[in-house]
Design an enzyme around this catalytic site. Structure first.
Site, PDB file in Angstrom:
ATOM      1  N   ASP A 116     -53.159  -9.872 -13.420  1.00 28.00           N
ATOM      2  CA  ASP A 116     -51.913 -10.027 -14.164  1.00 28.00           C
ATOM      3  C   ASP A 116     -50.686  -9.572 -13.387  1.00 28.00           C
ATOM      4  O   ASP A 116     -50.772  -8.830 -12.410  1.00 28.00           O
ATOM      5  CB  ASP A 116     -51.999  -9.273 -15.493  1.00 28.00           C
ATOM      6  CG  ASP A 116     -52.280  -7.785 -15.314  1.00 28.00           C
ATOM      7  OD1 ASP A 116     -53.084  -7.429 -14.423  1.00 28.00           O
ATOM      8  OD2 ASP A 116     -51.707  -6.971 -16.052  1.00 28.00           O
ATOM      9  N   GLU A 174     -54.451  -5.701 -16.608  1.00 29.57           N
ATOM     10  CA  GLU A 174     -54.559  -4.288 -16.220  1.00 29.57           C
ATOM     11  C   GLU A 174     -53.294  -3.530 -16.589  1.00 29.57           C
ATOM     12  O   GLU A 174     -53.351  -2.381 -17.016  1.00 29.57           O
ATOM     13  CB  GLU A 174     -54.821  -4.165 -14.716  1.00 29.57           C
ATOM     14  CG  GLU A 174     -55.028  -2.730 -14.236  1.00 29.57           C
ATOM     15  CD  GLU A 174     -53.755  -1.924 -14.058  1.00 29.57           C
ATOM     16  OE1 GLU A 174     -53.741  -0.732 -14.436  1.00 29.57           O
ATOM     17  OE2 GLU A 174     -52.749  -2.479 -13.570  1.00 29.57           O
TER      18      GLU A 174
END
Length: 428
Positions: A116, A174
């Protein structure tokens, strides 16, 4: 000190390095494509599609849509494990005759990479600049994904060099709210069961050509709280008619610092930071309410629950003494990243080969930053490590989460080499 993880005789280190160097242009190409299309947590649709496309192209079995956008690839080595040679009990008293025990059960090693990006507007003027307004890979996760892809490709092409199974986990979210825990709950560490896990973070706090690895605590636990102080507003010239929420909040902010200063052993490390404080609308009006937001960090797992208790005690005590009330919301985000001693040694011995000088190994590399890799490490032994990626000579040394963050892409090949050598040494 003699390493307990010697290189197997069959491993040709120069062969590994040459093969990975030939991958470098592809690693850069993959990373830059990912950098141009950053996506926030649990929204990594394009990223996931790209990863799946590559894995399918290489004939690698994988599952998609785990915890929304996560992927798990499975690569099985073709090399037969070496039988353990033992003295037979009958012959032991007469000779040194050896017998072969049954072949050991192949082990499973997992490699984790996060995918991400962050809600940051990129300020870099590079050909691969983010094409998504307000979203940027400002923490190196595009590099992590490219490294994991390169590792998957190499291992698939060299299955004859290892005997176990490698699971490569491409994890969403994350940065927040955390994709590791839902992936674990979805069973990514099962069928087959994972014996150990490793992961890396490209790290601009270390120069290119270095590896930060240590046993024990590497990154901190993170807890958060929001608190609203409920006072009684009024005119700034008539404070005796009010309960000033600003004064109460100021006392609380100062008192919270005594938790670390006076309640935590100086040998331990901890941080309480109030990052937001909002109150009032006009200079001559005493604010009815004040709102603060804060983060708490620590390494020692025994502190779980302690800070919540002390924060509320301090807030409650000051509010009571001033005639105010409060509303507290406190939650734990990630536990600390705790590396297993044995797997950390494995990574360290590999790092000594990859960086080629002991000066490139940084054992004291702790940071109060947090990572949800910690949830994986609570389930199975493993090691998370830092791969130096800063190069000030190329203006590639901005800190993580900065709108001009970027890194030296030479680190991509080093990351693949670290993972590949860890795999072959782990299964040896």
């Amino acid at each position: 000190m003699v390493s307990t993880f010697p290189n197997p005789a069959s491993v040709d280190l120069s062969r590994i390095r040459l093969a990975i160097r030939s991958l470098q242009p592809q690693l850069v190409e993959w990373r830059r494509r990912l950098h141009q299309q950053p996506e926030l947590g649990f929204q990594e649709k394009l990223t996931s599609e790209f990863v799946s496309q590559k894995l399918q192209e290489w004939g690698i079995d994988h599952q998609t849509a785990i915890a929304h956008t996560g992927i798990v690839a499975t690569i099985k080595g073709n090399k037969l494990p070496t039988p353990i040679r033992l003295r037979s009990q009958q012959a032991a008293s007469h000779s040194a005759t050896l017998t072969a025990s049954p072949l050991p059960t192949p082990q499973v090693l997992a490699i984790r990479a996060d995918m991400d990006a962050l809600p940051i507007q990129e300020l870099n003027e590079v050909p691969y600049k983010s094409q998504h307004d307000g979203v940027m890979h400002a923490c190196g996760h595009d590099g992590h994904t490219a490294i994991a892809l390169g590792t998957a490709y190499y291992l698939q092409e060299h299955r004859q060099d290892f005997s176990g199974t490698v699971k490569i986990i491409f994890q969403p979210a994350e940065e927040s709210p955390g994709g590791a825990k839902p992936m674990i709950e979805a069973g990514v560490l099962k069928n087959p069961d994972v014996d150990a896990i490793i992961g890396l973070h490209l790290w601009n706090n270390l120069p290119l050509g270095t590896v930060g690895v240590r046993a024990g605590a590497l990154m901190a636990a993170v807890e958060c709280f929001n608190c609203t102080i409920l006072g009684k507003g009024g005119h700034g010239a008539l404070p005796h008619q009010t309960v000033d929420s600003v004064v109460v909040a100021a006392q609380i902010v100062n008192a919270l610092q005594t938790i670390v200063a006076r309640n935590v052993n100086p040998i331990d490390s901890a941080v309480v930071t109030v990052g937001e404080l909002h109150a009032g609308t006009k200079r001559n009006v005493i604010a009815d309410t004040a709102r603060m937001s804060a983060t708490v960090r620590y390494f020692n797992p025994s502190f779980k629950g302690f800070f919540h208790q002390r924060v509320e005690q301090i807030i409650a005590g000051i509010c009571q003494s001033q005639g105010a009330n409060y509303d507290l919301e406190y939650w734990s985000l990630y536990p600390p990243v705790i590396n297993d001693i044995k797997i950390a040694e494995l990574v360290r011995t590999v790092a000594e080969e990859v960086v080629e000088t002991p000066m490139g190994i940084v054992p004291e590399c702790q940071t109060m930053a947090a990572e949800d890799m910690s949830f994986f490490l609570q389930e199975v032994p493993g090691c998370y490590f830092f791969l130096g990626s800063a190069n000030p000579a190329k203006d590639l040394a901005y800190p993580h989460h900065h709108p001009r963050f970027d890194f030296d892409e030479t680190a991509l090949g080093m990351g693949v080499e670290m993972f590949v050598r860890c795999v072959e040494k782990f299964f040896s």
